[in-house]
Design a protein around this motif. Structure first.
Motif, mmCIF file in Angstrom:
data_model
loop_
_atom_site.group_PDB
_atom_site.id
_atom_site.type_symbol
_atom_site.label_atom_id
_atom_site.label_comp_id
_atom_site.label_asym_id
_atom_site.label_seq_id
_atom_site.Cartn_x
_atom_site.Cartn_y
_atom_site.Cartn_z
ATOM 1 N N ASN A 91 9.970 -1.396 -9.553
ATOM 2 C CA ASN A 91 10.307 -1.596 -11.009
ATOM 3 C C ASN A 91 11.743 -1.878 -11.028
ATOM 4 O OD1 ASN A 91 7.481 -1.335 -11.789
ATOM 5 N ND2 ASN A 91 7.749 0.918 -12.244
ATOM 6 N N GLN A 92 12.585 -1.234 -10.508
ATOM 7 C CA GLN A 92 13.961 -1.394 -10.739
ATOM 8 C C GLN A 92 14.645 -2.646 -10.265
ATOM 9 O OE1 GLN A 92 14.526 0.606 -13.122
ATOM 10 N NE2 GLN A 92 12.681 1.649 -12.784
ATOM 11 N N ILE A 93 13.994 -3.348 -9.507
ATOM 12 C CA ILE A 93 14.487 -4.715 -8.795
ATOM 13 C C ILE A 93 14.120 -5.788 -9.694
ATOM 14 C CG2 ILE A 93 14.457 -6.252 -7.028
ATOM 15 C CD1 ILE A 93 13.409 -3.852 -5.333
ATOM 16 N N LEU A 94 15.299 -6.338 -10.365
ATOM 17 C CA LEU A 94 15.164 -7.575 -11.164
ATOM 18 C C LEU A 94 14.616 -8.822 -10.391
ATOM 19 C CD1 LEU A 94 18.784 -7.650 -13.133
ATOM 20 C CD2 LEU A 94 16.312 -6.847 -13.823
ATOM 21 N N LEU A 133 0.713 -1.094 -0.140
ATOM 22 C CA LEU A 133 -0.033 0.001 0.009
ATOM 23 C C LEU A 133 0.938 1.196 -0.091
ATOM 24 C CD1 LEU A 133 -2.641 -1.183 2.832
ATOM 25 C CD2 LEU A 133 -2.755 -1.475 0.416
ATOM 26 N N GLN A 134 0.576 2.266 -0.911
ATOM 27 C CA GLN A 134 1.283 3.469 -0.702
ATOM 28 C C GLN A 134 0.675 4.264 0.445
ATOM 29 O OE1 GLN A 134 1.419 5.457 -4.794
ATOM 30 N NE2 GLN A 134 -0.357 4.281 -4.978
ATOM 31 N N GLU A 135 -0.603 4.102 1.010
ATOM 32 C CA GLU A 135 -1.285 4.695 2.152
ATOM 33 C C GLU A 135 -1.691 3.549 3.187
ATOM 34 O OE1 GLU A 135 -3.282 8.616 1.246
ATOM 35 O OE2 GLU A 135 -3.904 7.549 -0.271
ATOM 36 N N PRO A 136 -0.674 2.847 4.049
ATOM 37 C CA PRO A 136 -1.020 1.864 4.759
ATOM 38 C C PRO A 136 -1.959 2.357 6.016
ATOM 39 C CG PRO A 136 1.230 2.476 5.033
ATOM 40 C CD PRO A 136 0.753 3.181 3.911
ATOM 41 N N ASN A 155 -2.593 -9.827 4.335
ATOM 42 C CA ASN A 155 -1.450 -8.930 4.951
ATOM 43 C C ASN A 155 -1.556 -7.674 4.344
ATOM 44 O OD1 ASN A 155 -0.577 -11.034 6.736
ATOM 45 N ND2 ASN A 155 0.711 -12.008 5.086
ATOM 46 N N PHE A 156 -1.292 -6.484 4.883
ATOM 47 C CA PHE A 156 -1.441 -5.483 4.268
ATOM 48 C C PHE A 156 -0.084 -4.757 4.796
ATOM 49 C CE2 PHE A 156 -5.628 -6.330 5.243
ATOM 50 C CZ PHE A 156 -6.287 -5.954 3.813
ATOM 51 N N VAL A 157 0.869 -4.129 3.784
ATOM 52 C CA VAL A 157 2.244 -3.557 4.242
ATOM 53 C C VAL A 157 2.520 -2.243 3.408
ATOM 54 C CG1 VAL A 157 3.046 -5.836 4.936
ATOM 55 C CG2 VAL A 157 3.443 -4.806 2.707
ATOM 56 N N LEU A 178 9.322 -4.786 0.881
ATOM 57 C CA LEU A 178 10.356 -5.234 0.020
ATOM 58 C C LEU A 178 10.619 -6.689 0.140
ATOM 59 C CD1 LEU A 178 12.856 -4.708 -1.797
ATOM 60 C CD2 LEU A 178 14.186 -4.329 -0.065
ATOM 61 N N LEU A 179 10.532 -7.325 1.354
ATOM 62 C CA LEU A 179 10.699 -8.718 1.670
ATOM 63 C C LEU A 179 9.328 -9.588 1.171
ATOM 64 C CD1 LEU A 179 11.825 -8.530 5.531
ATOM 65 C CD2 LEU A 179 13.198 -9.160 3.405
ATOM 66 N N ALA A 180 8.195 -8.731 1.357
ATOM 67 C CA ALA A 180 7.045 -9.628 0.746
ATOM 68 C C ALA A 180 7.049 -9.649 -0.746
ATOM 69 C CB ALA A 180 5.862 -8.679 1.084
#
Length: 375
Positions: free
Chosen positions: A89-92, A34-37, A62-64, A72-74
């Protein structure tokens, strides 16, 4: 499964999530990034209002926050990632992960890493996806180029959000609109001209107002609508700077934002089926609306500027816009009288032609995607 959208809990991602929850019970664990958790309770209401589950089922979701270590871990741990706007987007992603771009509408305007008109150096870095979706072979080619994917990895499934046009759930009454009081319901869906979240990004011409209609003339439009026994819903684009403006109260016009829809637990696409006439410009919502073959009015006063600034995915974009072209206020009022009072509609055959190009799939959109991914 990791899910993300902008705005949160919306569009193709939410529609596909609804399908999976209702048809694949107990098979997957879900995490919404979420952008606004802080709005998580409102998001839970959105789920309960639109998805056939009970409150206890929410415990399996789950909501993160997106910009968090947990988010990031999710992302890293997920087998599937579904996003309508791009996430990390920039994570392979690892080869074992299936990352699917559902996007937020089939495009008329340039998207993804498509270069802006006249200046290929303006192309942005392509997001990383394993698959994307399209509504037809025409759009399969467009989406493949937009996201630098082989065409075989763009799945022609239709858009999951189009399942929601058949699922209203009383949204009009929640907005205080008594449908039976009006001969026609219109919806206006202008795309953004000036972004709220990024400075100095303007597509087309931004005059601190809506296309064609200056904000000071909304009262005049309201007067015409009242005389025409019609009601207009204006949905402001998620990113547009017009979101921060204050508007007056009108008897026959309602201006809504995403926050308003979240408060009442409604998806914006769910309103589309009940709309008699669509006003728009270059927004992808008209492509969804083609499924009903009803009148579309295009407000195109800044077409050339938009073409120069943002660009379109078709060289002959006007050939894919089947409806009246309106370039000034007086033209809009004349067109409304013609379509509403006289019932004139000269574009039914043209809409059908464009619809057949843009929609090779016309139902079971979420199921089509699940089947193609063998979920």
């Amino acid at each position: 499964i990791l899910l993300a959208s902008n705005p949160d809990m919306a569009d193709n991602t939410f529609a596909f999530f609804k399908y999976l929850l209702e048809n694949r019970r107990g098979v997957y664990r879900y995490t919404w990034v979420l952008q606004e958790p802080k709005k998580v309770e409102q998001y839970k209401k959105m789920i309960l209002e639109n998805i056939d589950i009970n409150g206890g089922d929410l415990e399996d979701i789950n909501f993160v926050g997106k910009k968090t270590i947990r988010g990031l871990l999710a992302y890293i741990k997920s087998k599937y990632v579904f996003t309508s706007n791009g996430t990390f987007n920039q994570i392979l992603f690892p080869k074992t992960q299936i990352v699917v771009s559902l996007w937020h509408g089939m495009p008329l305007k340039s998207i993804g890493c498509w270069p802006k008109m006249g200046d290929p150096s303006n192309a942005v870095k392509c997001p990383q996806y394993l698959y994307a979706i399209a509504t037809s072979r025409l759009y399969q080619k467009v989406v493949a180029e937009a996201f630098s994917l082989p065409e075989k990895q763009v799945l022609v499934t239709g858009q999951p959000r189009c399942d929601l046009v058949y699922y209203n759930k009383g949204c009009f009454s929640k907005m205080g609109i008594e449908r039976s009081k009006y001969s026609k319901i219109l919806r206006w869906a202008p795309t953004f001209r000036s972004r709220q979240d990024v400075k100095d990004i303007t597509d087309g011409i931004y005059n601190n107002s809506f296309p064609v209609v200056d904000l000071k003339r909304l009262a005049e439009v309201n007067h015409h609508l009242a005389n025409l026994d019609s009601f207009l819903i204006i949905k402001i684009h998620t990113l547009d700077i017009l979101n921060i403006k204050k508007y007056g109260d009108y008897s026959n016009i309602l201006i809504i934002r995403n926050a308003d829809l979240l408060n009442i637990g409604c998806q914006f696409i769910s309103l589309l089926r009940e709309v008699d006439i669509l006003l728009t410009d270059y927004s992808s919502v008209y492509i969804d609306y083609l499924l009903f073959n009803r009148p579309i009015v295009f407000l195109t006063d800044d077409f050339d500027a938009y073409n120069d600034n943002r660009g379109f995915v078709f060289d002959d974009a006007l050939n894919y816009m089947p409806g009246e072209m309106v370039n000034d206020y007086d033209g809009l009022i004349r067109t409304l009288h013609k379509v509403i009072v006289k019932g004139e509609d000269a574009f039914a055959d043209e809409r059908q032609r464009v619809c057949e190009l843009m929609h090779e799939v016309t139902n079971n959109f979420s199921q089509n995607l699940a089947d193609r991914l063998e979920m």
